[in-house]
Write an enzyme that holds these catalytic residues in place. Structure first.
Site, PDB file in Angstrom:
ATOM      1  N   GLU A 262      14.385 -17.667  23.066  1.00  0.00           N
ATOM      2  CA  GLU A 262      13.050 -17.285  23.557  1.00  0.00           C
ATOM      3  C   GLU A 262      13.114 -15.899  24.190  1.00  0.00           C
ATOM      4  OE1 GLU A 262      10.491 -20.146  25.521  1.00  0.00           O
ATOM      5  OE2 GLU A 262      10.329 -18.778  27.224  1.00  0.00           O
TER       6      GLU A 262
ATOM      7  N   THR B 166       6.856 -15.598  24.308  1.00  0.00           N
ATOM      8  CA  THR B 166       5.953 -16.191  25.304  1.00  0.00           C
ATOM      9  C   THR B 166       4.588 -15.504  25.309  1.00  0.00           C
ATOM     10  OG1 THR B 166       6.705 -14.761  27.080  1.00  0.00           O
ATOM     11  CG2 THR B 166       7.884 -16.846  26.792  1.00  0.00           C
TER      12      THR B 166
ATOM     13  N   ALA C 267      -1.263 -15.479  29.854  1.00  0.00           N
ATOM     14  CA  ALA C 267      -2.717 -15.375  29.986  1.00  0.00           C
ATOM     15  C   ALA C 267      -3.070 -14.811  31.349  1.00  0.00           C
ATOM     16  CB  ALA C 267      -3.340 -16.747  29.819  1.00  0.00           C
TER      17      ALA C 267
ATOM     18  N   ARG D 235      -0.908 -25.445  27.862  1.00  0.00           N
ATOM     19  CA  ARG D 235      -2.063 -25.265  28.741  1.00  0.00           C
ATOM     20  C   ARG D 235      -1.953 -23.972  29.522  1.00  0.00           C
ATOM     21  NH1 ARG D 235      -2.639 -28.244  34.390  1.00  0.00           N
ATOM     22  NH2 ARG D 235      -1.021 -26.667  34.739  1.00  0.00           N
TER      23      ARG D 235
ATOM     24  N   TYR E  94       8.962 -32.216  29.425  1.00  0.00           N
ATOM     25  CA  TYR E  94       9.528 -32.006  30.763  1.00  0.00           C
ATOM     26  C   TYR E  94      10.536 -33.096  31.126  1.00  0.00           C
ATOM     27  CZ  TYR E  94       5.716 -28.746  30.756  1.00  0.00           C
ATOM     28  OH  TYR E  94       4.876 -27.713  30.403  1.00  0.00           O
TER      29      TYR E  94
ATOM     30  N   HIS F  59       6.552 -33.202  34.608  1.00  0.00           N
ATOM     31  CA  HIS F  59       5.886 -31.931  34.904  1.00  0.00           C
ATOM     32  C   HIS F  59       5.715 -31.784  36.417  1.00  0.00           C
ATOM     33  CE1 HIS F  59       2.476 -29.029  35.209  1.00  0.00           C
ATOM     34  NE2 HIS F  59       3.171 -28.434  34.258  1.00  0.00           N
TER      35      HIS F  59
ATOM     36  N   LYS G  86       0.294 -35.815  23.431  1.00  0.00           N
ATOM     37  CA  LYS G  86       0.496 -34.605  22.619  1.00  0.00           C
ATOM     38  C   LYS G  86       0.944 -34.994  21.214  1.00  0.00           C
ATOM     39  CE  LYS G  86       1.854 -31.678  26.536  1.00  0.00           C
ATOM     40  NZ  LYS G  86       2.750 -30.643  27.036  1.00  0.00           N
TER      41      LYS G  86
ATOM     42  N   GLN H  40      16.767 -15.899  41.569  1.00  0.00           N
ATOM     43  CA  GLN H  40      16.073 -16.282  40.340  1.00  0.00           C
ATOM     44  C   GLN H  40      16.068 -17.793  40.148  1.00  0.00           C
ATOM     45  OE1 GLN H  40      18.003 -17.211  37.357  1.00  0.00           O
ATOM     46  NE2 GLN H  40      16.603 -16.797  35.680  1.00  0.00           N
TER      47      GLN H  40
HETATM   48  P1  FAD Z   1      -0.364 -30.053  29.738  1.00  0.00           P
HETATM   49  O1  FAD Z   1       0.288 -30.932  28.729  1.00  0.00           O
HETATM   50  O2  FAD Z   1      -1.846 -29.879  29.614  1.00  0.00           O
HETATM   51  O3  FAD Z   1       0.016 -30.617  31.170  1.00  0.00           O
HETATM   52  C1  FAD Z   1      -0.420 -29.966  32.358  1.00  0.00           C
HETATM   53  C2  FAD Z   1      -0.522 -30.995  33.482  1.00  0.00           C
HETATM   54  O4  FAD Z   1      -1.600 -31.900  33.187  1.00  0.00           O
HETATM   55  C3  FAD Z   1       0.714 -31.879  33.618  1.00  0.00           C
HETATM   56  O5  FAD Z   1       0.912 -32.170  34.977  1.00  0.00           O
HETATM   57  C4  FAD Z   1       0.362 -33.128  32.850  1.00  0.00           C
HETATM   58  O6  FAD Z   1       1.096 -34.254  33.311  1.00  0.00           O
HETATM   59  C5  FAD Z   1      -1.135 -33.240  33.133  1.00  0.00           C
HETATM   60  N1  FAD Z   1      -1.875 -33.911  32.074  1.00  0.00           N
HETATM   61  C6  FAD Z   1      -1.671 -33.784  30.729  1.00  0.00           C
HETATM   62  N2  FAD Z   1      -2.531 -34.588  30.054  1.00  0.00           N
HETATM   63  C7  FAD Z   1      -3.303 -35.212  31.012  1.00  0.00           C
HETATM   64  C8  FAD Z   1      -4.359 -36.142  30.944  1.00  0.00           C
HETATM   65  N3  FAD Z   1      -4.822 -36.619  29.798  1.00  0.00           N
HETATM   66  N4  FAD Z   1      -4.922 -36.571  32.120  1.00  0.00           N
HETATM   67  C9  FAD Z   1      -4.470 -36.101  33.319  1.00  0.00           C
HETATM   68  N5  FAD Z   1      -3.448 -35.209  33.425  1.00  0.00           N
HETATM   69  C10 FAD Z   1      -2.879 -34.767  32.290  1.00  0.00           C
HETATM   70  N6  FAD Z   1       3.446 -20.755  30.286  1.00  0.00           N
HETATM   71  C11 FAD Z   1       2.842 -19.593  29.928  1.00  0.00           C
HETATM   72  O7  FAD Z   1       1.931 -19.122  30.632  1.00  0.00           O
HETATM   73  N7  FAD Z   1       3.220 -18.903  28.801  1.00  0.00           N
HETATM   74  C12 FAD Z   1       4.194 -19.352  27.963  1.00  0.00           C
HETATM   75  O8  FAD Z   1       4.500 -18.724  26.956  1.00  0.00           O
HETATM   76  C13 FAD Z   1       4.860 -20.586  28.308  1.00  0.00           C
HETATM   77  N8  FAD Z   1       5.835 -21.091  27.522  1.00  0.00           N
HETATM   78  C14 FAD Z   1       6.397 -22.305  27.841  1.00  0.00           C
HETATM   79  C15 FAD Z   1       7.361 -22.852  26.979  1.00  0.00           C
HETATM   80  C16 FAD Z   1       7.958 -24.080  27.274  1.00  0.00           C
HETATM   81  C17 FAD Z   1       8.981 -24.648  26.323  1.00  0.00           C
HETATM   82  C18 FAD Z   1       7.585 -24.779  28.452  1.00  0.00           C
HETATM   83  C19 FAD Z   1       8.236 -26.088  28.783  1.00  0.00           C
HETATM   84  C20 FAD Z   1       6.634 -24.255  29.312  1.00  0.00           C
HETATM   85  C21 FAD Z   1       6.023 -23.024  29.015  1.00  0.00           C
HETATM   86  N9  FAD Z   1       5.043 -22.465  29.835  1.00  0.00           N
HETATM   87  C22 FAD Z   1       4.444 -21.271  29.497  1.00  0.00           C
HETATM   88  C23 FAD Z   1       4.652 -23.135  31.084  1.00  0.00           C
HETATM   89  C24 FAD Z   1       3.480 -24.106  30.867  1.00  0.00           C
HETATM   90  O9  FAD Z   1       2.315 -23.393  30.539  1.00  0.00           O
HETATM   91  C25 FAD Z   1       3.322 -24.901  32.155  1.00  0.00           C
HETATM   92  O10 FAD Z   1       4.399 -25.787  32.315  1.00  0.00           O
HETATM   93  C26 FAD Z   1       1.991 -25.605  32.360  1.00  0.00           C
HETATM   94  O11 FAD Z   1       1.898 -25.974  33.732  1.00  0.00           O
HETATM   95  C27 FAD Z   1       1.834 -26.894  31.558  1.00  0.00           C
HETATM   96  O12 FAD Z   1       1.701 -26.655  30.232  1.00  0.00           O
HETATM   97  P2  FAD Z   1       1.562 -27.875  29.190  1.00  0.00           P
HETATM   98  O13 FAD Z   1       1.295 -27.259  27.894  1.00  0.00           O
HETATM   99  O14 FAD Z   1       2.710 -28.807  29.284  1.00  0.00           O
HETATM  100  O15 FAD Z   1       0.238 -28.579  29.782  1.00  0.00           O
END
Ligand code: FAD
Length: 287
Positions: free
Chosen positions: A16, A47, A50, A107, A141, A145, A161, A208
């Protein structure tokens, strides 16, 4: 090539990078990506940032250059917090025009200008992208998360998902492999069957790792603390300790039959080379 096809055929190995800020972000990041490609990863992910740090427009461009160079495949990240369907449509059209076949649907984190618009969760973005023809990855995670207080609920959200149409998973970093093995068993029990590429980040300094730990909720085991104490105040010794520890984590994960290994390179080709060599030595990668 699609990542789900790669992972169906073999244990994967990927890197990455994050687009640097500055006047020439695309050129700088492309140069790093080309150096990383010399280690023959199955893909390089880019990455997406936003709202604020200003590199999101570079993500598609860098992914396009990685793809068109023909040495490896590109995985373009996309966050949906603060985005409309029209924003997503425009980004997907750009990826397709550039020949990028893989997208990591996320997200994103809370922050200024990131109020929820058309997508509340990553699962909503995944469902929206399902008919795009792209191969869709999602985040998972191993320690749950950071915003989700309960591990079982975090696994339920992960299952959503998969049900929405994700094709593969990439994990959040962790420093204790036992968390991943526990997570893998929980996925089995919850019938989360998607292949998981395991994300590992070599730490680079005390500061870090503390920041990362608070941002993403990764536990810091005493084995890591002891190595950092032994490294003292020497920045180079701290970096070296991080690379060595990550290599040991990766070798153990390889021995435990993971689907794939994904390295958060921190844009450092020397890190990529070190982990590549460790994985050749342990037989996970061919020379
Ligand atoms: P979601 O799956 O939407 O989860 C977010 C939160 O909502 C979690 O606490 C989850 O438990 C909760 N949730 C999910 N579904 C529901 C539901 N139906 N009802 C209630 N709660 C729910 N961030 C960036 O800005 N740019 C990047 O390029 C980036 N790359 C990443 C790459 C990897 C491999 C990882 C692991 C993370 C990355 N992130 C990045 C960070 C990521 O955006 C954050 O971890 C963010 O907080 C959650 O993203 P998600 O897609 O898992 O969200």
């Amino acid at each position: 090539m699609r990542i789900d096809d790669i992972m169906a055929a073999k244990q994967s190995f990927s890197f990455e990078i994050f687009p640097p800020k500055g006047d020439l972000p695309v050129d700088q990041a492309t140069e790093i990506a080309h150096e990383l490609a010399d280690c023959h990863p199955d893909w390089i992910s880019v990455t997406f940032s936003a709202g604020g740090s200003g590199n999101s427009s570079a993500t598609a461009a860098i992914a396009g250059r990685i793809q068109s160079a023909g040495k490896t495949n590109a995985l373009a990240h996309l966050t949906c917090m603060g985005s409309t369907k029209a924003d997503v449509d425009a980004y997907i059209a750009q990826l397709k025009e550039l020949g990028v076949e893989n997208v990591l649907a996320l997200r994103g984190d809370h922050g200024p200008g990131r109020e929820i618009r058309d997508f509340a969760y990553a699962k909503d973005l995944i469902a929206y992208l399902k008919d795009s023809g792209l191969c869709i990855g999602a985040a998972c995670y191993p320690e749950g998360h950071v915003e989700c207080q309960d591990f079982t609920t975090s696994i339920e959200h992960l299952k959503q998902k998969q049900d929405a149409g994700a094709d593969f998973l990439v994990s959040q970093l962790f420093f204790d492999n036992e968390y991943f093995y526990r997570f893998r068993e929980a996925c089995d029990r919850a019938r989360v069957k998607l292949p998981i590429s395991v994300g590992i980040m070599p730490f680079t300094s005390v500061k870090q790792i503390q920041r990362m730990s608070f941002t993403c909720g990764a536990s810091i085991p005493s084995a890591v603390i002891k190595r950092l104490v032994a490294a003292g105040d020497d920045p180079e010794a701290q970096r070296q300790a991080g690379v060595e520890y990550a290599c040991e984590q990766l070798v153990d994960l390889a021995a435990n039959g993971v689907d794939g290994l994904h390295i958060y390179t921190m844009n450092r080709p020397s890190v990529a080379e070190a982990v590549h060599d460790a994985l050749v030595t342990c037989g996970y990668l061919a020379e």
